[in-house]
Design an enzyme around this catalytic site. Sequence first.
Site, PDB file in Angstrom:
ATOM      1  N   ASP A  84      23.744  34.436  35.722  1.00 59.79           N
ATOM      2  CA  ASP A  84      24.433  35.699  35.981  1.00 59.79           C
ATOM      3  C   ASP A  84      23.417  36.737  36.438  1.00 59.79           C
ATOM      4  OD1 ASP A  84      26.996  37.198  35.812  1.00 59.79           O
ATOM      5  OD2 ASP A  84      25.739  38.500  34.569  1.00 59.79           O
ATOM      6  N   ASP A 558      61.128  15.087  56.578  1.00 52.18           N
ATOM      7  CA  ASP A 558      60.548  16.070  57.495  1.00 52.18           C
ATOM      8  C   ASP A 558      60.783  17.441  56.868  1.00 52.18           C
ATOM      9  OD1 ASP A 558      60.216  17.980  59.467  1.00 52.18           O
ATOM     10  OD2 ASP A 558      60.862  16.638  61.078  1.00 52.18           O
ATOM     11  N   ARG A 574      46.518  22.919  54.116  1.00 50.93           N
ATOM     12  CA  ARG A 574      46.175  22.684  55.520  1.00 50.93           C
ATOM     13  C   ARG A 574      47.436  22.411  56.356  1.00 50.93           C
ATOM     14  NH1 ARG A 574      43.268  19.933  59.065  1.00 50.93           N
ATOM     15  NH2 ARG A 574      41.271  20.851  59.634  1.00 50.93           N
TER      16      ARG A 574
HETATM   17  O1  LIG Z   1      20.540  40.198  46.908  1.00 48.98           O
HETATM   18  C1  LIG Z   1      21.474  39.558  46.390  1.00 48.98           C
HETATM   19  N1  LIG Z   1      21.938  39.852  45.153  1.00 48.98           N
HETATM   20  C2  LIG Z   1      22.944  39.155  44.584  1.00 48.98           C
HETATM   21  C3  LIG Z   1      23.554  38.121  45.276  1.00 48.98           C
HETATM   22  C4  LIG Z   1      24.704  37.334  44.698  1.00 48.98           C
HETATM   23  O2  LIG Z   1      25.432  38.132  43.806  1.00 48.98           O
HETATM   24  C5  LIG Z   1      26.188  37.285  42.930  1.00 48.98           C
HETATM   25  C6  LIG Z   1      26.051  37.827  41.527  1.00 48.98           C
HETATM   26  O3  LIG Z   1      27.206  37.579  40.816  1.00 48.98           O
HETATM   27  P1  LIG Z   1      27.279  36.577  39.588  1.00 48.98           P
HETATM   28  O4  LIG Z   1      25.954  36.410  38.955  1.00 48.98           O
HETATM   29  O5  LIG Z   1      28.392  37.053  38.725  1.00 48.98           O
HETATM   30  O6  LIG Z   1      27.664  35.189  40.258  1.00 48.98           O
HETATM   31  P2  LIG Z   1      28.966  34.771  41.078  1.00 48.98           P
HETATM   32  O7  LIG Z   1      28.727  34.898  42.541  1.00 48.98           O
HETATM   33  O8  LIG Z   1      30.186  35.450  40.550  1.00 48.98           O
HETATM   34  O9  LIG Z   1      29.062  33.218  40.779  1.00 48.98           O
HETATM   35  P3  LIG Z   1      29.259  32.519  39.351  1.00 48.98           P
HETATM   36  O10 LIG Z   1      30.351  31.503  39.586  1.00 48.98           O
HETATM   37  O11 LIG Z   1      27.940  31.892  39.033  1.00 48.98           O
HETATM   38  O12 LIG Z   1      29.676  33.526  38.332  1.00 48.98           O
HETATM   39  C7  LIG Z   1      25.581  35.884  43.064  1.00 48.98           C
HETATM   40  O13 LIG Z   1      26.442  35.047  43.814  1.00 48.98           O
HETATM   41  C8  LIG Z   1      24.299  36.138  43.862  1.00 48.98           C
HETATM   42  O14 LIG Z   1      23.929  35.027  44.649  1.00 48.98           O
HETATM   43  C9  LIG Z   1      23.086  37.817  46.565  1.00 48.98           C
HETATM   44  O15 LIG Z   1      23.599  36.890  47.248  1.00 48.98           O
HETATM   45  N2  LIG Z   1      22.040  38.535  47.080  1.00 48.98           N
END
Ligand SMILES: O=c1[nH]cc([C@@H]2O[C@H](COP(=O)(O)OP(=O)(O)OP(=O)(O)O)[C@@H](O)[C@H]2O)c(=O)[nH]1
Length: 665
Positions: A84, A558, A574
């Site tokens: 996170d 169909d 799809r």
């Molecule tokens: O510079 C960047 N900073 C952050 C990111 C991306 O931001 C998200 C952070 O969100 P989180 O940790 O909650 O993760 P999620 O995308 O929701 O995926 P989970 O299923 O693991 O909860 C993260 O995707 C970073 O990669 C970025 O891309 N650049």
Amino acid sequence: MEDLQLTGKLVVLASASPRRLEILTNVGLRFEVVPSWFKETLDKRLFKTPHEYAVETAKQKALEVAKRMPFKHLKTPDIVIGADTVVTVDGLILEKPVDKQDAYRMLSRLSGKEHSVFTGVAIILCHEKEDEEIDYQVIDFYEETKVKFADLSDDLLWEYINSGEPMDKAGGYGIQALGGMLVEYVHGDFLNVVGFPLNQFCKKLGLIFSPPGSLTHNSTQTSPQGSAVDTVPPAEPAASSPPGSPTHNGPPDSQGQNIPSASPAHNVKQEESGRGEEEVPWTLVNSLSKCSENREAEPQGINDPAAPDLTSRATMQMQNVREHETEDSKEKLCKMIELMDGFKASKVLFTASKLRVFDVLRSSKTGELQAEDVAQEIKASMKGTERLLEACVSLGLLQRTGKQYANTAMSRHFLLSDGPLSLQGYIQHCNELVWPLFTHLETAVREGTNQHEKAFGKTSNNLFQDAYYSRHEVKLRFMKAMHSIARVSGRDVATAFDLSKYKTACDLGGCTGAMAYEFAKAHPGLSVTMFDLPKVIEMSGHFRPHDADDRVSFVAGDFFKDELPKADVYILARILHDWSDEKVHILLSKIAKACSPGCAVLVSEIFLDEDRKGPSRGLLQALSMTEGRQRSASEYSLLLKSHGFTAAQVKHTHNLLDAILCVTE
Ligand SMILES: O=c1[nH]cc([C@@H]2O[C@H](COP(=O)(O)OP(=O)(O)OP(=O)(O)O)[C@@H](O)[C@H]2O)c(=O)[nH]1
């Protein structure tokens, strides 16, 4: 490589983040992705520090997947990784913006200031016990990176926000893409900002999995950043829990805990999907883990006595700017070259697939062959084969050691014809059908028509009846293509929403039934009827899985003309992109008539961005369409709403197909 202790283990990334997937794939880790359903709603006020919050969220994300998999996926992972990322500024924790205004609030707060990016990571080791209960060991840690933003004008901020980039990123920016332009400096691990602290992760893996003898297991390891090991009781629910709650056997990020050696406790499992070997450069991982204590010695930036003085720093910055500019134009040139050569790369993939190069390499005793042996097996010239193999290596489809060629992890995953996630069917369809259509793209653009007649010498009023299902071999090829897409995307689509309250589903136009089987697998209480044209149903037996679930049944008809089977949920995977709005309305009104209150429609398609600027996969596909069109999630939502299906939930799966679920009132 021989040192590997991850061999045969089911490693799962509990994340939907494409960046985390890419970072871990790039280092050769072989894993499955099962996005976590844990809602990021922990009460931030209960945490003393932002990193405790990030670590706890990472842990709950990973535990939710570790506990769901044995029931929903009917397999127990060995290792689950959760993460996170949060941004902290002015004492606030910023996550992903909920809308553009929120992104603006975040980015204007970051403007001109230094902020911290924390990524919490949890590695869950799952041990199956004799009584079939599972023990969960949690190793967690976090990494902090400092980032300074330049002063940003409102115009620039809005331009950036309107690019759409901020929406799924912590703090509202993506440092790896356009957001990089906002940044003055970064102190610390860059990939940590992107979403995954790879360096520290590898050190931790090294400590957990390094082979006996190379490191002392169960000795106290001091970690530079918080690192904790908990054992979670098996019956623990995956609900959100603040630090100190029963999931913790120790303090949430106390330092200097034991890092357990996972290797002795684990049964090595060999899975059909070929998780036999790992391609992580383990020597590197082990050396990293041994180096972890030296980390504090690295220059940290402006306050660090080891950092260069101001004058040399200024010169270095000027050089950086110049290098950056040159790098930038080089990057653009690379992109251009990639675009110009894209068709050659596709054709290399198609040809190697058609000649069965990947299957031939897999079937050899050692998994590797020299060019001349491959040439003999595929009955092709030595010169041509050598060129093809070399091109495949350059594209990451094959690897070469000395004179020996072998499949890469990616090819083993997607290019073996009998692999569970084989894309061969779709690749063949692209080669035989889409490629000829694209050679007439210019005329298609001039005339605004599909070029089926030019490419295949036949007019087609109804693409399915006249083209796809006219000849046995063409029908089989088309069905194989749909089958491979459904196999690759099926699980993500089937698990996109909680369907536990529904008893019956009907997959309209479900072709081979692959998607229907995925829905049945993901939802133990659901019976699924697959409904498609008689011509399709008569051949669906070819695709029946060995362990076919008898909750899936096949009905011929169909969907434009015949009565639809009764169901609580109608699945349209799809389907709608092939039809005009007018035809979509006809189909949706038939579904609406068959529905009673509370019934749902699940549409799975590539969703265009709301500004129709991407994803290019969807827009490229549209170029060879006949009467259909690509739509955004809100366009699908509007179509559904006009037939009484509301309360749309949208899921971007980061797989081949996204999904939207709407319910009747
Ligand atoms: O510079 C960047 N900073 C952050 C990111 C991306 O931001 C998200 C952070 O969100 P989180 O940790 O909650 O993760 P999620 O995308 O929701 O995926 P989970 O299923 O693991 O909860 C993260 O995707 C970073 O990669 C970025 O891309 N650049």
